[in-house]
Design a protein around this motif. Sequence first.
Motif, PDB file in Angstrom:
ATOM      1  N   UNK A   1       1.368   3.875  -2.091  1.00 29.28           N
ATOM      2  CA  UNK A   1       1.507   3.350  -0.733  1.00 29.28           C
ATOM      3  C   UNK A   1       1.597   1.832  -0.666  1.00 29.28           C
ATOM      4  N   UNK A   2       2.221   1.215  -1.660  1.00 33.66           N
ATOM      5  CA  UNK A   2       2.285  -0.242  -1.662  1.00 33.66           C
ATOM      6  C   UNK A   2       2.941  -0.783  -0.398  1.00 33.66           C
ATOM      7  N   UNK A   3       4.093  -0.224  -0.020  1.00 35.07           N
ATOM      8  CA  UNK A   3       4.816  -0.765   1.131  1.00 35.07           C
ATOM      9  C   UNK A   3       4.064  -0.505   2.434  1.00 35.07           C
ATOM     10  N   UNK A   4       3.454   0.682   2.584  1.00 27.18           N
ATOM     11  CA  UNK A   4       2.719   0.970   3.806  1.00 27.18           C
ATOM     12  C   UNK A   4       1.544   0.005   3.971  1.00 27.18           C
ATOM     13  N   UNK A   5       0.801  -0.221   2.892  1.00 27.63           N
ATOM     14  CA  UNK A   5      -0.322  -1.146   2.959  1.00 27.63           C
ATOM     15  C   UNK A   5       0.155  -2.557   3.287  1.00 27.63           C
ATOM     16  N   UNK A   6       1.277  -2.946   2.699  1.00 27.72           N
ATOM     17  CA  UNK A   6       1.816  -4.283   2.961  1.00 27.72           C
ATOM     18  C   UNK A   6       2.259  -4.410   4.423  1.00 27.72           C
ATOM     19  N   UNK A   7       2.904  -3.374   4.945  1.00 25.31           N
ATOM     20  CA  UNK A   7       3.409  -3.444   6.319  1.00 25.31           C
ATOM     21  C   UNK A   7       2.280  -3.493   7.335  1.00 25.31           C
ATOM     22  N   UNK A   8       1.205  -2.747   7.099  1.00 22.04           N
ATOM     23  CA  UNK A   8       0.069  -2.814   8.009  1.00 22.04           C
ATOM     24  C   UNK A   8      -0.509  -4.218   8.021  1.00 22.04           C
ATOM     25  N   UNK A   9      -0.628  -4.809   6.863  1.00 18.25           N
ATOM     26  CA  UNK A   9      -1.147  -6.165   6.795  1.00 18.25           C
ATOM     27  C   UNK A   9      -0.271  -7.167   7.519  1.00 18.25           C
ATOM     28  N   UNK A  10       1.042  -7.019   7.401  1.00 16.38           N
ATOM     29  CA  UNK A  10       1.957  -7.958   8.055  1.00 16.38           C
ATOM     30  C   UNK A  10       1.861  -7.846   9.572  1.00 16.38           C
ATOM     31  N   UNK A  11       1.750  -6.624  10.080  1.00 14.58           N
ATOM     32  CA  UNK A  11       1.659  -6.452  11.532  1.00 14.58           C
ATOM     33  C   UNK A  11       0.402  -7.111  12.086  1.00 14.58           C
ATOM     34  N   UNK A  12      -0.710  -6.933  11.408  1.00 13.74           N
ATOM     35  CA  UNK A  12      -1.964  -7.530  11.874  1.00 13.74           C
ATOM     36  C   UNK A  12      -1.923  -9.049  11.729  1.00 13.74           C
ATOM     37  N   UNK A  13      -1.309  -9.525  10.669  1.00 16.39           N
ATOM     38  CA  UNK A  13      -1.225 -10.980  10.466  1.00 16.39           C
ATOM     39  C   UNK A  13      -0.403 -11.631  11.575  1.00 16.39           C
TER      40      UNK A  13
END
Length: 483
Positions: A62-74
Amino acid sequence: MAEVQQLEKGDHLLFTDWRGDPDELVTDDGPTIAELFAAAARRGVLVKGLLWRSHLDKLAYSEEENRNLGETIREAGGEVLLDQRVRRGGSHHQKLVVLRHPDRPERDVAFVGGIDLCHSRRDDAEHHGDRQAVRMAGAYGPTPPWHDVQLELRGPVVGALDLTFRERWCDPAPLDQHGPISTAMDKLKHADLHADRMPPQPPDPPPAGPMTVQVLRTYPAMRPRYSFAPLGEQTVARGYTKAIKRARRLIYLEDQYLWSTEVAQLFAEALQANPELHLIAVVPRHPDVDGRFALPPNQVGRQQAIDLCKSAASDRVHVFDLENHAGTPIYVHAKVCVVDDVWCSVGSDNFNRRSWTHDSELSCAVLDDTVDEREPRDPAGLGDRARRFPRELRLALMREHLDADDDKDLLDPVSSVRRMTEAADALRDWRDGDRRGPRPPGRLIPHSTERLPWLQRVWATPAYRLIYDPDGRPWRDRRAGRW
């Protein structure tokens, strides 16, 4: 969801997770996880998260999913880091959400258990599955039914869990320790590689009830060392070891894996030493993966563990799996243990060597000061007396699995074993008898394991030990056989 939506400017939302899917719905009508946390950040809430950096999506991670969640919150003003400070082949497996109210500490709350902020986890007691599903073994269908357990915690333990988050957040070691290529990829994708400073930790909230909660953790021995656990930490393993050695009548557990001869040996020794002790284990019917190379290592570990337990007391080891009323197997992801209705634990850790030594894990052991006056009042006969919360946790889980609305024959350890076994046998016989007549109540089926052909065992056993269930202890502890 309600607790997060009530956070105000200056409050704290801290979370760690193995996987986070930004589009996972919190309710049927939304919001999504990303929308919920981002909205809190826009209100001025301090939002900080630690997600395992994960392996590539091409490997079913889930590398991309984890990265995308972080970007949205950032983008909303929060900060989420992708954390790869793990042993090679390891993961951050802790599932934790901490909500702090510096001006209203009595409202502080934390959530700990087996539930990730991702697809497939939003199911209920009917077990029809989450319509936003992850891909799993074909036996579980397009929307795999999912069984899990989470604790809601209040009182001073919230401060201890806040500290668990902050220790990882403030660890000075680099976030990505596994080579220049992955670091370069993170930089190209503008990943946040440096943790901003945290405000001071608020004082612990006031007591909120009659329970004592102990925070148990796993961190491996690794280099560079964790600043807060230089030799690693195995308090999860030690907590279970002490509780299991004190068991006299009933160990009830639910677990995703139940692997490892080292863990099974603890159960076997307890069963041998205590002739009235029974072990009930609720596990998944099938591993979560299919495939010629992925499936056998998953099978061989459980087979060895169950065989070892049954060799100690074949008539006192009772292993079940679950199916919903449509006959679809339910994937058991819960990590629960109740010992003699006195001690219980719920967390992210499975009963295997990986969870006890190699990955990061988080569990909470609970000892309720409230004595349960229902008979038997002291199941273990050690003078500990049954306690309200551990007993109610066990009963609630048994009632769900039995489709029961009463506790008849469930309070006493021996009669509860008999009732579960009879229900499971009845459902199995109905299923194997072409489903003639009304379906018996319940979801329990006796679990069976198949011994792999010797050619598969030759390669699957070392693959299981080295890859699926590695050892993260310092070499001195491995040699001494201690946690």
